[in-house]
Design a protein around this motif. Structure first.
Motif, PDB file in Angstrom:
ATOM      1  N   TYR A  87       0.827  -1.205   0.000  1.00  0.00           N
ATOM      2  CA  TYR A  87       0.000   0.000   0.000  1.00  0.00           C
ATOM      3  C   TYR A  87       0.867   1.264   0.000  1.00  0.00           C
ATOM      4  O   TYR A  87       0.630   2.192  -0.783  1.00  0.00           O
ATOM      5  CB  TYR A  87      -0.937  -0.001   1.210  1.00  0.00           C
ATOM      6  N   SER A  90       2.565   1.712  -3.337  1.00  0.00           N
ATOM      7  CA  SER A  90       1.631   2.173  -4.371  1.00  0.00           C
ATOM      8  C   SER A  90       1.341   3.663  -4.204  1.00  0.00           C
ATOM      9  O   SER A  90       1.241   4.390  -5.196  1.00  0.00           O
ATOM     10  CB  SER A  90       0.342   1.354  -4.355  1.00  0.00           C
ATOM     11  N   ARG A  91       1.219   4.136  -2.972  1.00  0.00           N
ATOM     12  CA  ARG A  91       1.036   5.578  -2.734  1.00  0.00           C
ATOM     13  C   ARG A  91       2.227   6.367  -3.255  1.00  0.00           C
ATOM     14  O   ARG A  91       2.076   7.398  -3.908  1.00  0.00           O
ATOM     15  CB  ARG A  91       0.898   5.862  -1.229  1.00  0.00           C
ATOM     16  N   GLN A  94       2.452   6.205  -7.145  1.00  0.00           N
ATOM     17  CA  GLN A  94       1.406   7.048  -7.734  1.00  0.00           C
ATOM     18  C   GLN A  94       1.782   8.520  -7.608  1.00  0.00           C
ATOM     19  O   GLN A  94       1.611   9.287  -8.549  1.00  0.00           O
ATOM     20  CB  GLN A  94       0.069   6.783  -7.064  1.00  0.00           C
TER      21      GLN A  94
END
Length: 109
Positions: A87, A90-91, A94
């Motif tokens: 998670y 991915s943050r 992105q």
């Protein structure tokens, strides 16, 4: 009935009388801290740290399923570690790669 379940846990080879119980129990602190870091801005998330957290979670999750006796405490903490690491990665990805492209597209219009 509760007494016999407690006694079974207490006498389990990966129970509270062994390091096989306490090490994963304290490892939950890393997962909780990683969850708390989800409120940090993505630019403050570290790639090396999150890659290490994710890799540790994946590797030790697998290991905990092949050892005898099965250590479900170790398995669960490492699944959560891998999940929080993925998670956070991915943050960060992105933010670093996709938010700039979207900003560039908006600027061109």
């Amino acid at each position: 009935m509760a007494s016999s379940k407690f006694q079974a846990l207490w006498n389990h080879p990966a129970g509270p009388k062994t390091i096989h119980f306490w090490a994963p129990t304290f490892k939950w602190g890393i997962s909780i801290a990683n969850l708390a870091d989800s409120t940090k801005p993505p630019e403050k998330v570290s790639y090396p740290q999150q890659i290490a957290v994710t890799a540790t979670g994946v590797i030790w999750s697998r290991y905990s399923t092949v050892i005898t006796p099965k250590n479900w405490n170790l398995f669960s903490v490492n699944i959560v570690m891998a999940g929080t690491g993925i998670y956070q990665l991915s943050r960060k990805i992105q933010h670093d790669y996709f938010s700039k492209e979207q900003a560039a597209v908006v600027t061109k219009e």
